[in-house]
Design a protein around this motif. Structure first.
Motif, PDB file in Angstrom:
ATOM      1  N   ARG A   1      -5.788  -3.240   8.118  1.00  0.00           N
ATOM      2  CA  ARG A   1      -4.633  -3.240   9.021  1.00  0.00           C
ATOM      3  C   ARG A   1      -3.919  -1.903   9.047  1.00  0.00           C
ATOM      4  NH1 ARG A   1       0.403  -3.638   8.219  1.00  0.00           N
ATOM      5  NH2 ARG A   1       0.223  -4.298   6.068  1.00  0.00           N
ATOM      6  N   LEU A   2      -3.791  -1.258   7.886  1.00  0.00           N
ATOM      7  CA  LEU A   2      -3.090   0.022   7.799  1.00  0.00           C
ATOM      8  C   LEU A   2      -4.109   1.147   7.666  1.00  0.00           C
ATOM      9  CD1 LEU A   2      -0.404   1.588   7.531  1.00  0.00           C
ATOM     10  CD2 LEU A   2      -0.619   1.300   5.064  1.00  0.00           C
ATOM     11  N   ARG A   3      -4.128   2.008   8.649  1.00  0.00           N
ATOM     12  CA  ARG A   3      -4.999   3.185   8.618  1.00  0.00           C
ATOM     13  C   ARG A   3      -4.095   4.402   8.679  1.00  0.00           C
ATOM     14  NH1 ARG A   3      -9.638   0.700  12.380  1.00  0.00           N
ATOM     15  NH2 ARG A   3     -10.571  -0.515  10.720  1.00  0.00           N
ATOM     16  N   ILE A   4      -3.945   5.049   7.542  1.00  0.00           N
ATOM     17  CA  ILE A   4      -3.047   6.194   7.452  1.00  0.00           C
ATOM     18  C   ILE A   4      -3.762   7.437   7.971  1.00  0.00           C
ATOM     19  CG2 ILE A   4      -1.666   7.621   5.902  1.00  0.00           C
ATOM     20  CD1 ILE A   4      -1.573   5.219   3.963  1.00  0.00           C
ATOM     21  N   ALA A   5      -3.168   8.062   8.981  1.00  0.00           N
ATOM     22  CA  ALA A   5      -3.730   9.297   9.531  1.00  0.00           C
ATOM     23  C   ALA A   5      -3.545  10.424   8.509  1.00  0.00           C
ATOM     24  CB  ALA A   5      -3.033   9.651  10.840  1.00  0.00           C
TER      25      ALA A   5
ATOM     26  N   PRO B   1      14.524   1.846   1.209  1.00  0.00           N
ATOM     27  CA  PRO B   1      13.207   1.249   0.938  1.00  0.00           C
ATOM     28  C   PRO B   1      12.098   2.222   1.342  1.00  0.00           C
ATOM     29  CG  PRO B   1      14.323   0.084   2.736  1.00  0.00           C
ATOM     30  CD  PRO B   1      15.262   1.123   2.227  1.00  0.00           C
ATOM     31  N   LEU B   2      10.965   2.050   0.719  1.00  0.00           N
ATOM     32  CA  LEU B   2       9.800   2.859   1.054  1.00  0.00           C
ATOM     33  C   LEU B   2       9.265   2.429   2.416  1.00  0.00           C
ATOM     34  CD1 LEU B   2       7.950   2.592  -2.378  1.00  0.00           C
ATOM     35  CD2 LEU B   2       9.195   4.590  -1.519  1.00  0.00           C
ATOM     36  N   THR B   3       8.695   3.358   3.145  1.00  0.00           N
ATOM     37  CA  THR B   3       8.005   2.979   4.375  1.00  0.00           C
ATOM     38  C   THR B   3       6.699   2.283   3.975  1.00  0.00           C
ATOM     39  OG1 THR B   3       6.756   5.041   4.517  1.00  0.00           O
ATOM     40  CG2 THR B   3       8.929   4.999   5.603  1.00  0.00           C
ATOM     41  N   GLU B   4       6.088   1.611   4.903  1.00  0.00           N
ATOM     42  CA  GLU B   4       4.828   0.932   4.595  1.00  0.00           C
ATOM     43  C   GLU B   4       3.751   1.909   4.116  1.00  0.00           C
ATOM     44  OE1 GLU B   4       2.203  -2.725   6.297  1.00  0.00           O
ATOM     45  OE2 GLU B   4       2.759  -1.180   7.748  1.00  0.00           O
ATOM     46  N   PRO B   5       3.544   3.043   4.806  1.00  0.00           N
ATOM     47  CA  PRO B   5       2.543   3.985   4.284  1.00  0.00           C
ATOM     48  C   PRO B   5       2.905   4.491   2.883  1.00  0.00           C
ATOM     49  CG  PRO B   5       3.004   4.487   6.574  1.00  0.00           C
ATOM     50  CD  PRO B   5       4.009   3.453   6.138  1.00  0.00           C
ATOM     51  N   GLN B   6       4.177   4.813   2.639  1.00  0.00           N
ATOM     52  CA  GLN B   6       4.582   5.269   1.307  1.00  0.00           C
ATOM     53  C   GLN B   6       4.285   4.214   0.249  1.00  0.00           C
ATOM     54  OE1 GLN B   6       8.723   6.090   2.083  1.00  0.00           O
ATOM     55  NE2 GLN B   6       8.364   8.289   2.253  1.00  0.00           N
ATOM     56  N   TYR B   7       4.593   2.970   0.562  1.00  0.00           N
ATOM     57  CA  TYR B   7       4.359   1.872  -0.373  1.00  0.00           C
ATOM     58  C   TYR B   7       2.874   1.790  -0.750  1.00  0.00           C
ATOM     59  CZ  TYR B   7       4.199  -2.844  -2.291  1.00  0.00           C
ATOM     60  OH  TYR B   7       3.992  -3.924  -3.115  1.00  0.00           O
ATOM     61  N   PHE B   8       2.005   1.830   0.246  1.00  0.00           N
ATOM     62  CA  PHE B   8       0.580   1.691  -0.025  1.00  0.00           C
ATOM     63  C   PHE B   8      -0.030   2.960  -0.624  1.00  0.00           C
ATOM     64  CE2 PHE B   8       1.099  -2.108   2.564  1.00  0.00           C
ATOM     65  CZ  PHE B   8       0.448  -3.013   1.748  1.00  0.00           C
ATOM     66  N   ILE B   9       0.580   4.118  -0.362  1.00  0.00           N
ATOM     67  CA  ILE B   9       0.139   5.345  -1.037  1.00  0.00           C
ATOM     68  C   ILE B   9       0.427   5.215  -2.525  1.00  0.00           C
ATOM     69  CG2 ILE B   9       0.657   7.799  -1.352  1.00  0.00           C
ATOM     70  CD1 ILE B   9       1.096   7.880   1.764  1.00  0.00           C
TER      71      ILE B   9
ATOM     72  N   ILE C   1      -7.040   7.923  -1.229  1.00  0.00           N
ATOM     73  CA  ILE C   1      -5.783   7.198  -0.980  1.00  0.00           C
ATOM     74  C   ILE C   1      -5.866   6.466   0.351  1.00  0.00           C
ATOM     75  CG2 ILE C   1      -3.308   7.462  -0.525  1.00  0.00           C
ATOM     76  CD1 ILE C   1      -3.385   9.894  -2.481  1.00  0.00           C
ATOM     77  N   ILE C   2      -6.348   7.156   1.371  1.00  0.00           N
ATOM     78  CA  ILE C   2      -6.482   6.539   2.701  1.00  0.00           C
ATOM     79  C   ILE C   2      -7.368   5.296   2.628  1.00  0.00           C
ATOM     80  CG2 ILE C   2      -7.531   6.859   4.986  1.00  0.00           C
ATOM     81  CD1 ILE C   2      -6.499   9.790   4.858  1.00  0.00           C
ATOM     82  N   LYS C   3      -8.514   5.419   1.980  1.00  0.00           N
ATOM     83  CA  LYS C   3      -9.444   4.287   1.884  1.00  0.00           C
ATOM     84  C   LYS C   3      -8.871   3.152   1.044  1.00  0.00           C
ATOM     85  CE  LYS C   3     -12.573   4.358   4.045  1.00  0.00           C
ATOM     86  NZ  LYS C   3     -12.577   4.009   5.478  1.00  0.00           N
ATOM     87  N   ALA C   4      -8.173   3.466  -0.051  1.00  0.00           N
ATOM     88  CA  ALA C   4      -7.577   2.427  -0.896  1.00  0.00           C
ATOM     89  C   ALA C   4      -6.512   1.650  -0.132  1.00  0.00           C
ATOM     90  CB  ALA C   4      -6.986   3.044  -2.166  1.00  0.00           C
ATOM     91  N   ALA C   5      -5.698   2.354   0.649  1.00  0.00           N
ATOM     92  CA  ALA C   5      -4.660   1.688   1.449  1.00  0.00           C
ATOM     93  C   ALA C   5      -5.302   0.803   2.521  1.00  0.00           C
ATOM     94  CB  ALA C   5      -3.738   2.716   2.088  1.00  0.00           C
ATOM     95  N   GLU C   6      -6.356   1.294   3.114  1.00  0.00           N
ATOM     96  CA  GLU C   6      -7.058   0.514   4.131  1.00  0.00           C
ATOM     97  C   GLU C   6      -7.652  -0.760   3.527  1.00  0.00           C
ATOM     98  OE1 GLU C   6     -10.753   1.397   7.119  1.00  0.00           O
ATOM     99  OE2 GLU C   6      -9.338   3.046   6.780  1.00  0.00           O
ATOM    100  N   ARG C   7      -8.271  -0.629   2.350  1.00  0.00           N
ATOM    101  CA  ARG C   7      -8.843  -1.813   1.670  1.00  0.00           C
ATOM    102  C   ARG C   7      -7.747  -2.801   1.283  1.00  0.00           C
ATOM    103  NH1 ARG C   7     -11.889   2.062  -0.843  1.00  0.00           N
ATOM    104  NH2 ARG C   7     -10.551   2.027  -2.683  1.00  0.00           N
TER     105      ARG C   7
END
Length: 113
Positions: free
Chosen positions: A40-44, A7-15, A29-35
């Motif tokens: 809740r998810l803030r990708i470094a 399975p994809l990791t959570e960051p991979q899924y939202f990317i 990509i970072i902002k879209a995942a955050e929105r």
């Protein structure tokens, strides 16, 4: 026996999900995942580019156009057909997993008294 893809990791899924509507650069990509996760998810940045590299090696995303903005290169990534399929499979897997819990009556797991 066919080997199942992990399975994809959570960051991979939202990317991948961030790229459904078209190419984006890293910050986009970072902002879209955050929105998408209500903040809740803030990708470094390091996590993002490591994940993008792995996703690119797996053929799920591809780097496309590049432009210079404020003296810095901005590379755009897009979802590949394989990436869209992997995203769909992962969404279905999560939906089926959630249905096991959500569709169960609240006391279904309780031991008889």
């Amino acid at each position: 026996m066919t080997r199942q893809k992990p399975p994809l990791t959570e960051p991979q899924y939202f990317i991948l999900a961030a790229l459904m509507d078209g190419p984006l650069h890293g910050y986009g990509i970072i902002k879209a995942a955050e929105r998408a996760t209500g903040g809740r998810l803030r990708i470094a940045v390091g996590t993002l580019y490591g994940a993008l590299e792995r996703l690119e090696r797996a053929g799920l995303v591809t780097a496309g156009d590049e432009e210079i903005v404020d003296g810095r290169a901005r590379r755009y990534y897009r979802l590949t057909t394989d990436g869209a399929e992997a995203l769909g499979r992962e969404a279905l897997r999560m939906q089926q997993a959630a249905a096991l819990v959500i569709g169960r009556p609240p006391d279904a797991g309780a031991a008889p008294a």
